[in-house]
Write a protein that holds these residues in place. Structure first.
Motif, PDB file in Angstrom:
ATOM      1  N   ILE A   1       0.867  -1.190   0.000  1.00 37.41           N
ATOM      2  CA  ILE A   1       0.000   0.000   0.000  1.00 37.41           C
ATOM      3  C   ILE A   1       0.904   1.240   0.000  1.00 37.41           C
ATOM      4  O   ILE A   1       2.063   1.166   0.400  1.00 37.41           O
ATOM      5  N   SER A   2       0.321   2.351  -0.431  1.00 28.59           N
ATOM      6  CA  SER A   2       1.101   3.585  -0.512  1.00 28.59           C
ATOM      7  C   SER A   2       0.319   4.726   0.140  1.00 28.59           C
ATOM      8  O   SER A   2      -0.875   4.898  -0.115  1.00 28.59           O
ATOM      9  N   LYS A   3       1.022   5.480   0.972  1.00 30.84           N
ATOM     10  CA  LYS A   3       0.392   6.625   1.648  1.00 30.84           C
ATOM     11  C   LYS A   3      -0.081   7.659   0.630  1.00 30.84           C
ATOM     12  O   LYS A   3      -1.088   8.321   0.813  1.00 30.84           O
ATOM     13  N   LYS A   4       0.674   7.750  -0.467  1.00 32.41           N
ATOM     14  CA  LYS A   4       0.332   8.765  -1.481  1.00 32.41           C
ATOM     15  C   LYS A   4      -0.879   8.357  -2.310  1.00 32.41           C
ATOM     16  O   LYS A   4      -1.430   9.153  -3.045  1.00 32.41           O
ATOM     17  N   ASP A   5      -1.219   7.085  -2.266  1.00 31.49           N
ATOM     18  CA  ASP A   5      -2.344   6.609  -3.067  1.00 31.49           C
ATOM     19  C   ASP A   5      -3.168   5.623  -2.242  1.00 31.49           C
ATOM     20  O   ASP A   5      -3.011   4.411  -2.335  1.00 31.49           O
ATOM     21  N   ASP A   6      -4.063   6.172  -1.393  1.00 34.52           N
ATOM     22  CA  ASP A   6      -4.777   5.309  -0.451  1.00 34.52           C
ATOM     23  C   ASP A   6      -5.956   4.573  -1.087  1.00 34.52           C
ATOM     24  O   ASP A   6      -6.710   3.905  -0.407  1.00 34.52           O
ATOM     25  N   GLY A   7      -6.078   4.675  -2.392  1.00 36.28           N
ATOM     26  CA  GLY A   7      -7.185   3.966  -3.055  1.00 36.28           C
ATOM     27  C   GLY A   7      -6.716   2.732  -3.791  1.00 36.28           C
ATOM     28  O   GLY A   7      -7.394   2.254  -4.702  1.00 36.28           O
ATOM     29  N   LYS A   8      -5.569   2.220  -3.417  1.00 34.53           N
ATOM     30  CA  LYS A   8      -5.009   1.133  -4.220  1.00 34.53           C
ATOM     31  C   LYS A   8      -4.320   0.053  -3.369  1.00 34.53           C
ATOM     32  O   LYS A   8      -3.640   0.356  -2.385  1.00 34.53           O
ATOM     33  N   LEU A   9      -4.506  -1.217  -3.783  1.00 35.76           N
ATOM     34  CA  LEU A   9      -3.728  -2.333  -3.228  1.00 35.76           C
ATOM     35  C   LEU A   9      -3.012  -2.979  -4.405  1.00 35.76           C
ATOM     36  O   LEU A   9      -3.623  -3.213  -5.449  1.00 35.76           O
TER      37      LEU A   9
END
Ligand code: M6R
Length: 612
Positions: free
Chosen positions: A163-171
Motif C-alpha cells: 500500500i502507498s500513503k500517497k495513493d490510499d485507493g489502491k492495493l
C-alpha cells in the motif's frame, strides 16, 4: 507460513484485518502487525500472538478503509517487534506484507546499501519494499510498474501486498510459490493467504497464479497481469465454505472439535464417491487417469509429516489390494536425492494444506521427469492441486488446529477408495472382497462415533501419564503407521518425546528404554498380527513398562496383561487405521491440555510449511 490479509473498501479495515489475522494465525504466530492509511500511514507491530497486537493498538488511531496485516512465522530474523511485518520503504510512504522467502535478498540488500538505503530489520521483506522504492525513484515509473520490475529481480517465493500513503485507493498484490486469494465484494477487495478471512464478506474469489500481479483500485474492476506484463482475465470462483467450520463451536480447542468432526469429515470425503446402492467406488477427479494408475509400474507416495503417515497406510493398502509396488517418500529427501523416476511412475502427492514447499518441489521435479502426478489435498485451490495432473480433494473442511487430525483420516479414506477402485480395474480383488470392503468402509463414520465414546476413559488415562518424559508407540502391519502418527501427535502438542516403532523392532533396540517409567501405547486389534502383539506386550510387561493398549471391543487376552485398554469396534484389518488413530489423537490432546500447552498453536510449528 505467515498469514497475510489486506482490505480496501468502504468499511473500517482494522476490525476486518484483525479478525482475518486470527483466522490465519494457524500459519504462524510469533509476531503480527497492521498498517492502515488514513491520511498518514499508521503502523502497529508486536511480538507474540495477534491478541498482543490488539492490546498494543488499543486506544491508538486505527481508522482507515485501506490496510494490510500479517502474522509471522520467522525465517529471516528472530521474532521481535522490529522484524514483524508490515515493513516500510525508506521514505515511509510504502508498506508491505509478505509471505515467502526472497532467496537473493542478501545480494539485493548489498546493492541497496551501496545506494544509500538503511535497513531497520533483518528481514528479506524489508529489502523487497526498498527495492520497489528504489526502482520507482530511479526508473521514474508508477508504483505498479515499479513492483513489476522489482519482482523480475527477485529469486524466491512471495505472496505480497503493498500500500502507498500517497495513493490510499489502491492495493498492489503479487504471488509466486506462496498462496493468495482475492475476494471481490461490493465496492471492496479482500486479499488473504486462504479464503477464511474473506468468506464472510464475499464468496466471489480469484486464486492468483504464480508470477501474477493484481491491482485493486476503488471503483474499478480487478486488474490482473503477469510480471512479464501480459494482461490476464480474472477467473472468478465461488466459495462454498461454511462459516461454522471456522469457529470452535463450543469446544475448548479447534483440535478437539476437529477430532470430534471425524464422523462427518469422513462422510464428506466419501460423499458421491462411495456409491453404496450399486456397491461401487468412483473417484471422478482421477477418472481420466484410471488406465495410467492401472498400468503403473510403480506408485510413489510423496508427503511430509502426518500426510506421510497416511501415505504409509496407502502403501499397505495399494500393495495388498492392487499388487502395484509402492514407495513412500519424504518429499524433502526425495527432491534432493536424484531418485529414479520414469514415465511409467504415478506419483501421489498427499497434503492437507496443499502448500507444503517440499511436497510441491518434489512433484514439480517428478513432473519434469515425465511421471503422472495425482494429488490428495484438503485445501481447495491450493498450490499442489494446481500442479498435479489430476486428484481428489479430501473435503474434510478447514483444519485449523496445527496438529492434523481429521485431514489424516480423510486422506486414508481417499487412499482406501483409490486402492479399491484400481484393484477392481486390475482384477486383483475378488468381487466379494471388494463389496465387503466397500460396505464396511461406508460404516466407518459410525464406528468413529463409537470410538469417540472412549473420550472419558482416554482422559483418565491421560491424567495418569501427563508427566511422563517419554512414550513409545507400537503397532504392526497397518497399525505401524498409526503408531508413528500417535507418537508425532503427542510430541508436537505436548512436547513429550515419543517414538513410534513396528512392534517387532522393539527388541532390536528400543526395548532397552523400557522400565516402570515408560508408557507404551500398543495398537493391538484382534485383526492382523494379534498373537504377535500379545507377545510384544508381554515383553514390555516383563520389563515393568506401562501398557496402554488399543484393543478390539470384548478383548480379554490383552486386557489381562495391559495396564489400560481402550476399546474400538471390530473392523476389517485394512480399515483399522481409520478408527485406531482416533483414541491416540484424544490421548495427545488431553495430555497436552493437562500440561498447559497451547494445543492449537504449539510452539515452533505452523500449519502450513511453505518454506523448506
Ligand atoms: O499440509 P501438509 O499435509 O502437506 O503438511 C505436512 C506436515 O507439515 C503436517 O502433516 C505436520 O506434520 C502436522 N503438524 C502434523 O500434525
Amino acid at each position: 507460513m505467515c498469514g497475510i490479509v489486506a482490505y480496501l473498501g468502504d468499511k473500517q479495515a482494522y476490525p476486518i484485518l484483525i479478525k482475518g489475522l486470527k483466522r490465519l494465525e494457524y500459519r504462524g504466530y510469533d509476531s503480527s502487525g497492521v498498517a492502515l492509511i488514513n491520511g498518514d500511514l499508521n503502523l502497529y507491530k508486536r511480538k507474540g500472538k495477534v491478541a498482543e497486537l490488539e492490546k498494543f493498538a488499543k486506544g491508538k488511531n486505527v481508522e482507515g478503509t485501506v490496510g494490510i496485516a500479517h502474522t509471522r512465522w520467522a525465517t529471516h530474523g528472530e521474532p521481535n517487534d522490529v522484524n514483524a511485518h508490515p515493513h516500510t520503504s525508506q521514505d515511509k510512504n510504502l508498506a508491505i506484507i509478505h509471505n515467502g522467502i526472497i532467496e537473493n535478498y542478501n545480494v539485493l540488500k548489498e546493492e541497496l546499501i551501496n545506494r544509500g538505503h538503511v535497513f531497520e530489520s533483518e528481514t528479506d521483506t524489508e529489502v523487497l519494499i526498498h527495492l520497489v522504492e528504489d526502482v520507482q525513484q530511479n526508473e521514474n515509473v508508477d508504483l505498479v510498474e515499479a513492483v513489476r520490475i522489482a519482482l523480475n529481480q527477485v529469486v524466491g517465493a512471495y505472496a505480497m501486498v503493498i500500500i502507498s500513503k500517497k495513493d490510499d485507493g489502491k492495493l498492489i498484490a503479487a504471488k509466486k510459490g506462496s498462496p493468495m486469494v482475492i475476494g471481490v465484494g461490493d465496492n471492496e477487495f479482500l486479499i488473504a493467504s486462504d479464503a477464511t478471512p474473506i468468506v464472510e464478506y464475499t464468496r466471489k474469489v480469484v486464486y492468483l497464479e504464480d508470477e501474477e500481479m493484481a491491482v485493486m483500485e476503488r471503483g474499478k474492476e480487478l486488474q490482473l497481469k503477469s510480471i512479464s506484463n501480459i494482461k490476464h482475465t480474472p477467473y472468478f470462483q465461488e466459495l462454498t465454505m461454511n462459516l461454522d467450520v471456522l469457529e470452535k463451536g463450543g469446544y475448548d480447542h479447534f483440535m478437539l472439535k476437529e477430532i470430534f468432526e471425524q464422523p462427518t469429515s469422513i462422510k464428506e470425503t466419501m460423499r458421491g464417491r462411495l456409491r453404496i446402492d450399486d456397491g461401487v467406488v468412483w473417484l471422478g477427479g482421477i477418472r481420466e487417469y484410471t488406465a495410467k494408475l492401472k498400468n503403473a509400474k510403480r506408485i510413489l507416495m510423496i508427503a511430509c509429516g502426518t500426510s506421510w503417515h497416511a501415505g504409509l497406510v496407502g502403501e499397505y493398502l495399494f500393495e495388498d489390494l492392487t499388487r502395484i509396488p509402492v514407495e513412500v517418500e519424504y518429499a524433502s529427501e526425495f527432491r534432493y536425492r536424484n531418485p529414479i523416476i520414469t514415465e511409467d511412475d504415478v506419483v501421489i502427492a498427499i497434503s492437507q494444506s496443499g502448500e507444503t514447499a517440499d511436497t510441491l518441489a518434489a512433484i514439480k521435479m517428478a513432473k519434469e521427469k515425465g511421471a503422472t502426478i495425482l494429488g490428495i489435498c484438503n485445501v481447495v485451490g491450493s498450490s499442489i492441486p494446481r500442479h498435479t495432473d489430476a486428484g481428489s480433494y479430501t473435503h474434510a473442511g478447514p483444519e485449523i488446529g496445527v496438529a492434523s487430525t481429521k485431514a489424516f483420516t480423510s486422506q486414508v479414506t481417499i487412499l482406501t477408495m483409490m486402492a479399491l477402485m484400481i484393484a477392481k480395474e486390475r482384477g486383483t480383488i475378488s468381487r466379494s472382497r471388494y463389496h465387503q470392503l466397500v460396505y464396511e468402509l461406508e460404516t466407518i463414520p459410525e464406528k468413529v462415533e463409537e470410538v469417540l465414546k472412549t473420550n472419558d476413559i482416554v482422559k483418565k488415562i491421560s491424567a495418569l501419564y501427563k508427566d511422563s518424559r517419554n512414550f513409545l508407540y507400537l503397532g504392526r502391519g497397518y497399525n505401524f503407521p498409526v503408531a508413528l502418527e500417535g507418537a508425532l501427535k503427542l510430541k508436537e502438542i505436548s512436547y513429550i518425546h515419543a517414538e513410534g516403532y513396528p512392534a517387532a523392532e522393539m527388541k532390536h533396540g528400543p526395548i532397552a528404554l523400557i522400565d516402570e517409567e515408560m508408557p507404551v501405547v500398543v495398537i493391538a486389534p484382534k485383526r492382523g498380527h494379534y498373537d504377535k502383539l500379545v507377545s510384544n506386550i508381554q515383553e514390555v510387561k516383563a520389563r515393568k513398562g506401562k501398557v496402554i493398549a488399543v484393543v478390539t471391543k470384548g478383548d480379554v487376552d490383552v486386557a489381562k496383561i495391559a495396564d489400560h485398554v481402550i476399546e474400538i469396534p471390530d473392523v476389517d484389518e485394512l480399515l483399522v487405521p481409520l478408527i485406531a488413530t482416533v483414541p491416540l489423537q484424544l490421548l495427545s490432546y488431553y495430555i497436552a491440555v493437562m500440561r498447559g500447552c497451547n494445543v492449537d498453536q504449539p510452539r515452533n510449528l505452523a500449519k502450513s510449511v511453505t518454506v523448506e
